[in-house]
Design a protein around this motif. Structure first.
Motif, PDB file in Angstrom:
ATOM      1  N   LEU A  41       0.815  -1.217   0.000  1.00 14.12           N
ATOM      2  CA  LEU A  41       0.000   0.000   0.000  1.00 14.12           C
ATOM      3  C   LEU A  41       0.849   1.267   0.000  1.00 14.12           C
ATOM      4  CD1 LEU A  41      -2.673  -1.098   2.637  1.00 14.12           C
ATOM      5  CD2 LEU A  41      -2.842  -1.217   0.150  1.00 14.12           C
ATOM      6  N   ILE A  42       2.176   1.129  -0.030  1.00 14.90           N
ATOM      7  CA  ILE A  42       3.085   2.278  -0.001  1.00 14.90           C
ATOM      8  C   ILE A  42       3.791   2.389  -1.346  1.00 14.90           C
ATOM      9  CG2 ILE A  42       5.035   3.351   1.181  1.00 14.90           C
ATOM     10  CD1 ILE A  42       4.387   1.702   3.630  1.00 14.90           C
ATOM     11  N   ASP A  43       3.792   3.583  -1.908  1.00 18.09           N
ATOM     12  CA  ASP A  43       4.460   3.862  -3.178  1.00 18.09           C
ATOM     13  C   ASP A  43       5.393   5.050  -2.982  1.00 18.09           C
ATOM     14  OD1 ASP A  43       5.216   3.849  -5.799  1.00 18.09           O
ATOM     15  OD2 ASP A  43       3.487   4.986  -6.508  1.00 18.09           O
ATOM     16  N   VAL A  44       6.677   4.881  -3.308  1.00 18.87           N
ATOM     17  CA  VAL A  44       7.692   5.910  -3.106  1.00 18.87           C
ATOM     18  C   VAL A  44       8.217   6.373  -4.454  1.00 18.87           C
ATOM     19  CG1 VAL A  44       9.887   6.478  -2.002  1.00 18.87           C
ATOM     20  CG2 VAL A  44       8.325   4.866  -0.903  1.00 18.87           C
ATOM     21  N   ASP A  45       8.272   7.697  -4.638  1.00 22.96           N
ATOM     22  CA  ASP A  45       8.805   8.297  -5.860  1.00 22.96           C
ATOM     23  C   ASP A  45       9.832   9.360  -5.455  1.00 22.96           C
ATOM     24  OD1 ASP A  45       9.321   9.157  -8.391  1.00 22.96           O
ATOM     25  OD2 ASP A  45       7.473  10.332  -8.600  1.00 22.96           O
ATOM     26  N   ILE A  46      11.102   9.121  -5.795  1.00 25.20           N
ATOM     27  CA  ILE A  46      12.190  10.034  -5.426  1.00 25.20           C
ATOM     28  C   ILE A  46      12.614  10.807  -6.668  1.00 25.20           C
ATOM     29  CG2 ILE A  46      14.509  10.215  -4.459  1.00 25.20           C
ATOM     30  CD1 ILE A  46      14.042   7.573  -3.045  1.00 25.20           C
ATOM     31  N   GLN A  47      12.572  12.123  -6.557  1.00 24.53           N
ATOM     32  CA  GLN A  47      13.004  13.019  -7.614  1.00 24.53           C
ATOM     33  C   GLN A  47      14.192  13.832  -7.107  1.00 24.53           C
ATOM     34  OE1 GLN A  47      11.839  12.941 -10.677  1.00 24.53           O
ATOM     35  NE2 GLN A  47      10.273  11.405 -10.197  1.00 24.53           N
ATOM     36  N   PRO A  48      14.939  14.493  -7.988  1.00 23.56           N
ATOM     37  CA  PRO A  48      16.117  15.244  -7.527  1.00 23.56           C
ATOM     38  C   PRO A  48      15.815  16.329  -6.508  1.00 23.56           C
ATOM     39  CG  PRO A  48      16.205  14.920  -9.894  1.00 23.56           C
ATOM     40  CD  PRO A  48      14.869  14.441  -9.460  1.00 23.56           C
ATOM     41  N   SER A  49      14.603  16.911  -6.551  1.00 26.08           N
ATOM     42  CA  SER A  49      14.301  18.038  -5.665  1.00 26.08           C
ATOM     43  C   SER A  49      13.218  17.753  -4.640  1.00 26.08           C
ATOM     44  CB  SER A  49      13.882  19.257  -6.490  1.00 26.08           C
ATOM     45  OG  SER A  49      12.741  18.942  -7.289  1.00 26.08           O
ATOM     46  N   TYR A  50      12.523  16.606  -4.744  1.00 26.58           N
ATOM     47  CA  TYR A  50      11.460  16.300  -3.789  1.00 26.58           C
ATOM     48  C   TYR A  50      11.243  14.795  -3.713  1.00 26.58           C
ATOM     49  CZ  TYR A  50       8.396  15.668  -7.861  1.00 26.58           C
ATOM     50  OH  TYR A  50       7.850  15.232  -9.038  1.00 26.58           O
ATOM     51  N   VAL A  51      10.532  14.382  -2.643  1.00 25.72           N
ATOM     52  CA  VAL A  51      10.169  12.980  -2.415  1.00 25.72           C
ATOM     53  C   VAL A  51       8.657  12.902  -2.290  1.00 25.72           C
ATOM     54  CG1 VAL A  51      10.366  11.009  -0.871  1.00 25.72           C
ATOM     55  CG2 VAL A  51      12.330  12.450  -1.266  1.00 25.72           C
ATOM     56  N   ARG A  52       8.055  11.945  -2.973  1.00 30.36           N
ATOM     57  CA  ARG A  52       6.606  11.759  -2.929  1.00 30.36           C
ATOM     58  C   ARG A  52       6.293  10.341  -2.464  1.00 30.36           C
ATOM     59  NH1 ARG A  52       3.652  13.023  -8.342  1.00 30.36           N
ATOM     60  NH2 ARG A  52       4.465  15.094  -7.791  1.00 30.36           N
ATOM     61  N   ILE A  53       5.489  10.235  -1.404  1.00 25.12           N
ATOM     62  CA  ILE A  53       5.103   8.942  -0.835  1.00 25.12           C
ATOM     63  C   ILE A  53       3.582   8.860  -0.837  1.00 25.12           C
ATOM     64  CG2 ILE A  53       5.262   7.405   1.162  1.00 25.12           C
ATOM     65  CD1 ILE A  53       7.737   9.005   2.021  1.00 25.12           C
ATOM     66  N   LYS A  54       3.040   7.780  -1.398  1.00 20.28           N
ATOM     67  CA  LYS A  54       1.600   7.551  -1.408  1.00 20.28           C
ATOM     68  C   LYS A  54       1.262   6.402  -0.471  1.00 20.28           C
ATOM     69  CE  LYS A  54       0.425   9.256  -6.035  1.00 20.28           C
ATOM     70  NZ  LYS A  54      -0.184   8.901  -7.342  1.00 20.28           N
ATOM     71  N   VAL A  55       0.374   6.662   0.497  1.00 20.30           N
ATOM     72  CA  VAL A  55      -0.082   5.658   1.457  1.00 20.30           C
ATOM     73  C   VAL A  55      -1.585   5.511   1.300  1.00 20.30           C
ATOM     74  CG1 VAL A  55      -0.167   4.965   3.865  1.00 20.30           C
ATOM     75  CG2 VAL A  55       1.772   6.288   3.035  1.00 20.30           C
ATOM     76  N   LYS A  56      -2.021   4.388   0.755  1.00 15.02           N
ATOM     77  CA  LYS A  56      -3.434   4.140   0.486  1.00 15.02           C
ATOM     78  C   LYS A  56      -4.047   5.250  -0.367  1.00 15.02           C
ATOM     79  CE  LYS A  56      -4.391   1.458   4.665  1.00 15.02           C
ATOM     80  NZ  LYS A  56      -5.237   1.341   5.870  1.00 15.02           N
ATOM     81  N   GLY A  57      -3.287   5.732  -1.348  1.00 16.51           N
ATOM     82  CA  GLY A  57      -3.772   6.763  -2.241  1.00 16.51           C
ATOM     83  C   GLY A  57      -3.590   8.181  -1.740  1.00 16.51           C
ATOM     84  N   LYS A  58      -3.194   8.361  -0.472  1.00 16.48           N
ATOM     85  CA  LYS A  58      -2.982   9.699   0.075  1.00 16.48           C
ATOM     86  C   LYS A  58      -1.515  10.086  -0.105  1.00 16.48           C
ATOM     87  CE  LYS A  58      -6.705   9.408   3.477  1.00 16.48           C
ATOM     88  NZ  LYS A  58      -7.072   9.547   4.898  1.00 16.48           N
ATOM     89  N   VAL A  59      -1.312  11.346  -0.498  1.00 22.94           N
ATOM     90  CA  VAL A  59       0.005  11.809  -0.934  1.00 22.94           C
ATOM     91  C   VAL A  59       0.720  12.518   0.208  1.00 22.94           C
ATOM     92  CG1 VAL A  59       1.258  13.237  -2.592  1.00 22.94           C
ATOM     93  CG2 VAL A  59      -0.837  12.059  -3.285  1.00 22.94           C
ATOM     94  N   PHE A  60       1.993  12.150   0.405  1.00 24.15           N
ATOM     95  CA  PHE A  60       2.912  12.880   1.274  1.00 24.15           C
ATOM     96  C   PHE A  60       4.086  13.321   0.400  1.00 24.15           C
ATOM     97  CE2 PHE A  60       6.773  13.105   3.766  1.00 24.15           C
ATOM     98  CZ  PHE A  60       6.393  13.855   4.864  1.00 24.15           C
ATOM     99  N   GLN A  61       4.274  14.631   0.267  1.00 19.41           N
ATOM    100  CA  GLN A  61       5.333  15.170  -0.582  1.00 19.41           C
ATOM    101  C   GLN A  61       6.172  16.152   0.216  1.00 19.41           C
ATOM    102  OE1 GLN A  61       4.676  16.005  -4.860  1.00 19.41           O
ATOM    103  NE2 GLN A  61       5.106  18.126  -4.340  1.00 19.41           N
ATOM    104  N   LEU A  62       7.487  16.024   0.097  1.00 18.84           N
ATOM    105  CA  LEU A  62       8.426  16.859   0.839  1.00 18.84           C
ATOM    106  C   LEU A  62       9.466  17.412  -0.125  1.00 18.84           C
ATOM    107  CD1 LEU A  62       9.470  17.874   3.622  1.00 18.84           C
ATOM    108  CD2 LEU A  62      10.911  15.843   3.671  1.00 18.84           C
ATOM    109  N   VAL A  63       9.653  18.741  -0.077  1.00 18.05           N
ATOM    110  CA  VAL A  63      10.675  19.398  -0.882  1.00 18.05           C
ATOM    111  C   VAL A  63      12.017  19.263  -0.167  1.00 18.05           C
ATOM    112  CG1 VAL A  63      11.396  21.561  -1.937  1.00 18.05           C
ATOM    113  CG2 VAL A  63       8.958  21.000  -1.779  1.00 18.05           C
ATOM    114  N   LEU A  64      13.031  18.788  -0.869  1.00 14.25           N
ATOM    115  CA  LEU A  64      14.346  18.537  -0.278  1.00 14.25           C
ATOM    116  C   LEU A  64      15.180  19.815  -0.254  1.00 14.25           C
ATOM    117  CD1 LEU A  64      15.133  15.160  -2.069  1.00 14.25           C
ATOM    118  CD2 LEU A  64      14.150  15.498   0.196  1.00 14.25           C
TER     119      LEU A  64
END
Length: 430
Positions: free
Chosen positions: A300-323
């Motif tokens: 149920l966890i999906d992680v997407d790492i980009q050069p400037s931010y990290v995006r985590i989806k937990v049960k369809g809900k988005v957690f995004q953090l600018v690095l």
């Protein structure tokens, strides 16, 4: 459906289905028992009450099963329990068992001590208790009442006569059940004819709320017999009402606008829809700890790492953090802790950490730097000249201990310089 229910019950058992010893599947609208004797061979207690099960099946291989609860179902016959060698307690409360002679299939369950048949049609038969007591010699309690020794002796003596009574009453019950099934089929056909297909209905033909309430009231107030078919009809009616209510709520519910994760100019935003906490550690690598639940399934966890931010989806809900600094997505990794279940993301940095300062702060920093007094050396030759006045220390050390010889410093600038002045406080150089 049955697989999903059992898999959820195994979450507390480290997701191991084969070693489960107790499963509770009551009030799950189950209509058929499937594969449980192949998946859970260590099962000892099984709760299946208040469902729509019509036949006992797929439990005969549970050798260690001790308690089976099938109360409030649509069972009409006791069968397929001969292989449950350890069975001690059996509950058939409020079912539709009319073939009382089917209890003879429990004679091989030598450990069976308690049997509950309260609320079944067979309990109204003449000689019901005597027949069960005389048939199952290993039984100690029937419908919660202890079986006395004298009661068993008397029931055994009258068993031939009681068996004849039971057979006659069973035949009458089976004939009545055939009529009830035919009547239920006719009612279902008439109900389907009265219903208009949804594709043909227009906006003017839609039933109003008042008519719908009237039909619902008529359904519940209509007298009907308590049969397996009536239970299924009630279940379908409630299911239709529930689906219609959900569809109505979905139609009236305001749709939320899609959340903006990246602005039009390409700038990522901080988002925390699942309301989780996090912590970070910045050194040569950038560590991000995401405090998710311990028993949350990793699928149920999906992680997407980009050069400037990290995006985590937990049960369809988005957690995004600018690095705060640019990272390398290809060299990054995400792992879950085996003790706490937290998600730990390791990201190597591309360069050193840089902070962008606003224009006002930058101007203030430049102003403060320009007001400081600095002495500049114009003549480079002065930089190589030694200042002998700094040899004597103004502050004397009070620490005890032996005297230490200072290294000898030769004066290379004394010769050839006419501006040299001798200081009497300075000891002569050797």
């Amino acid at each position: 459906m049955f697989w999903d229910l059992i898999r959820k019950r195994a979450e507390h058992n480290n997701c191991e289905i084969f070693s489960l010893e107790e499963i509770s599947l009551h009030q799950q609208e189950i209509e058929k028992i499937e594969y449980i004797d192949k998946w859970c061979k260590e099962l000892k207690i099984l709760y299946l009450q208040n469902n729509l099960i019509a036949k006992i099946e797929n439990v005969g291989r549970l050798k260690k099963l001790e308690y089976l609860n099938l109360a409030l179902n649509n069972i009409e016959r006791i069968e397929n329990l001969e292989g449950c060698e350890s069975l001690q307690k059996l509950d058939f409360t409020v079912n539709f068992i009319g073939e009382l002679s089917s209890v003879e299939s429990l004679q091989n369950n030598i450990h069976l001590q308690e049997l509950y048949l309260v609320g079944n049609p067979c309990t109204d038969f003449k000689g019901y208790r005597e027949f069960v007591v005389a048939t199952l010699h290993q039984l100690k309690f029937l419908d919660g009442k202890k079986i006395e020794r004298s009661e068993r002796i008397k029931a055994t003596q009258d068993l031939p006569t009681i068996r004849q009574w039971i057979r006659e009453q069973e035949e009458m019950h089976l004939k009545r059940r055939v009529q009830e099934k035919h009547e239920a089929e006719r009612n279902l056909e008439n109900k389907n004819r009265r219903k208009l297909p949804e594709k043909v209905q227009t906006e003017e033909e839609h039933i109003s709320d008042a008519d719908e309430e009237e039909s619902d009231k008529e359904f519940w107030e209509k007298p009907t017999q308590f049969t397996p078919e009536s239970r299924i009809e009630t279940h379908r009616h409630m299911e239709e009402k529930r689906k219609a209510k959900e569809a109505q709520s979905e139609a009236t519910k305001k749709k939320k606008p899609p959340r903006t994760l990246i602005t039009a100019d390409g700038r990522a935003l901080n988002v925390n829809e699942p309301k989780y906490y996090m912590s970070s550690d910045i050194c040569k690598l950038l560590f991000l700890t995401f405090f998710c639940c311990r028993f949350l399934d990793t699928s149920l966890i999906d992680v997407d790492i980009q050069p400037s931010y990290v995006r985590i989806k937990v049960k369809g809900k988005v957690f995004q953090l600018v690095l705060p600094t640019e990272v390398k997505p290809d060299s990054s990794c995400a792992k879950r802790s085996q003790t706490t279940g937290h998600l730990v993301i390791t990201m190597p940095k591309v360069s050193t950490l840089r902070f962008a300062l606003p224009f006002t702060s930058l101007c203030l920093l430049l102003f403060r730097t320009s007001t400081q007094m600095e002495k500049l050396e114009v003549d480079p030759s002065c930089h190589s000249r030694l200042n002998l006045a700094d040899i004597v220390q103004n502050k004397k050390s009070n620490s005890p201990g032996p005297l230490k010889l200072q290294p000898v410093v030769t004066d290379v600038s004394k010769s050839g310089n006419g501006e040299f002045e001798d200081d009497p406080d300075v000891p002569p150089l050797i």
